[in-house]
Structure formats: structure tokens, C-alpha cells
Scaffold this active site. Structure first.
Site, PDB file in Angstrom:
ATOM      1  N   CYS A  34       0.703  -1.056   0.001  1.00 43.75           N
ATOM      2  CA  CYS A  34      -0.190   0.325   0.125  1.00 43.75           C
ATOM      3  C   CYS A  34       0.781   1.242  -0.088  1.00 43.75           C
ATOM      4  O   CYS A  34       1.674   1.372  -0.852  1.00 43.75           O
ATOM      5  CB  CYS A  34      -0.971   0.273   0.978  1.00 43.75           C
ATOM      6  SG  CYS A  34      -2.466   1.073   1.034  1.00 43.75           S
ATOM      7  N   HIS A  35       0.837   1.937   1.214  1.00 41.03           N
ATOM      8  CA  HIS A  35       1.526   3.329   0.980  1.00 41.03           C
ATOM      9  C   HIS A  35       2.889   3.040   1.709  1.00 41.03           C
ATOM     10  O   HIS A  35       3.941   4.053   1.854  1.00 41.03           O
ATOM     11  CB  HIS A  35       0.823   4.405   1.915  1.00 41.03           C
ATOM     12  CG  HIS A  35      -0.215   4.839   1.392  1.00 41.03           C
ATOM     13  ND1 HIS A  35      -1.507   4.271   1.318  1.00 41.03           N
ATOM     14  CD2 HIS A  35      -0.356   6.150   0.955  1.00 41.03           C
ATOM     15  CE1 HIS A  35      -2.485   4.996   0.918  1.00 41.03           C
ATOM     16  NE2 HIS A  35      -1.812   6.228   0.322  1.00 41.03           N
TER      17      HIS A  35
END
Length: 181
Positions: free
Chosen positions: A110-111
Site C-alpha cells: 500500500c503506502h
């Protein structure tokens, strides 16, 4: 199987996307490995289900007190606030960079690749992430692709990346395989 291997999970004191911590954690345990929660502060960390507070988890060690030599691999869970905080913490960035220098596998979802950008370890690597990081990763010298999971072996170590919680099954499988050598 990763029997006897210890895998670090590096997280901020709060802002971790809970499922991106708990699902890989379970996968490591089910494969016979030992997960350890590393943060920048002692105590407990606060996970989230997107923007809502979820569970807290006990910290096993502080990033400033450990090194990559203490572990066989690294998982970087996502959540927007989690990697944004970690990339501003020198001891966390150092810890991440050590895994690349030691040639040990790293898995980021994800991030989480924001922390990899700060550690300057994505240059000439192919990876994926949450789509909003695409420009950051390209500016840091990476090739960004939109795939469920990317396993990049074109560098000093194996780097496993995925985009989002929906990719967790493939992410966990690829991470465990990378940790198994």
C-alpha cells in the site's frame, strides 16, 4: 516454510492499516516464522481500519535498539499515516536501509513504499503500491506497475510489493516465499 526465521514488522506508533499488519503476521506464523513488532516508541501501537481506530498491539523492540542483523526479513505494512511518520524517523529509515544493504528480503504494501523512497532503495527496482505513490516512486528512480503483487529480484535483495488490502492473499504468499529464501 520459514521455520526458525524471525521477521521484523516495522510500524509507527499509530496509523497502521490493521489488516496489512495482521494478515502478513498470521502468514509468517503459519509458515513457522516468528514475527516481531518494531516501532519507534515502546509500549503499544494503534492500528486503524482505514480512518477508524482499531486494535492496539504490543511493541517487541524499538527501531533504534535493533538492526537488520537481528532479523531474516522485513514487512512494512501500509496505512497513510504509518509510512509518512516512519520516513521522517532517522532510526526507522536506517533500519529499512540495512535490510537492503544486507541483501535480506523486504515486503511492503500500500503506502509503505514511501519509507523505501526515503531510504533511497527503490532506484532501478520494479514495484507497485497504492496508486497515489506512483509519481513519488518514479521520481525516486523506480519502475511502477499496477499489479496485485510484484516480486523484484533485480537488486541487492528480494523486494515484494502490493497495492492494497485486496491484494493481501498474493502479498502474503509472495512474502513468505521470499522469506523462505
Amino acid at each position: 516454510m520459514i521455520q526458525g526465521r524471525t521477521i521484523a514488522f516495522l510500524v509507527a506508533p499509530e496509523g497502521i492499516e490493521q489488516v496489512e499488519l495482521t494478515e502478513p503476521w498470521k502468514a509468517v506464523e503459519q509458515a513457522g516464522g516468528t514475527p516481531k513488532l518494531i516501532s519507534t516508541e515502546r509500549g503499544r501501537v494503534q492500528a486503524f481500519n482505514h480512518l477508524d481506530k482499531a486494535d492496539t498491539f504490543p511493541v517487541d523492540a524499538v527501531a533504534g535498539d535493533v538492526s537488520a542483523s537481528d532479523f531474516d526479513g522485513l514487512v512494512l505494512p501500509g496505512g497513510v499515516a504509518n509510512p509518512d511518520f516512519l520516513r521522517m524517523q532517522p532510526e526507522a529509515v536506517r533500519f529499512v536501509k540495512e535490510f537492503f544493504e544486507a541483501g535480506k528480503p523486504v515486503a511492503a504494501i500500500c503506502h509503505a513504499p514511501w519509507t523505501l523512497v526515503e531510504a533511497d532503495v527503490v532506484r532501478e527496482r520494479t514495484l507497485t503500491s497504492w496508486p497515489s505513490l506512483r509519481t513519488d516512486l518514479r521520481n525516486a528512480g523506480a519502475t511502477w506497475v499496477d499489479k496485485e503483487v510484484v516480486v523484484c529480484t533485480g537488486g541487492p535483495n528480494t523486494l515484494v510489493t502490493s497495492r492494497k488490502p485486496d491484494d493481501l492473499k498474493a502479498f502474503c504468499q509472495a512474502a513468505v516465499e521470499a522469506f523462505g529464501g
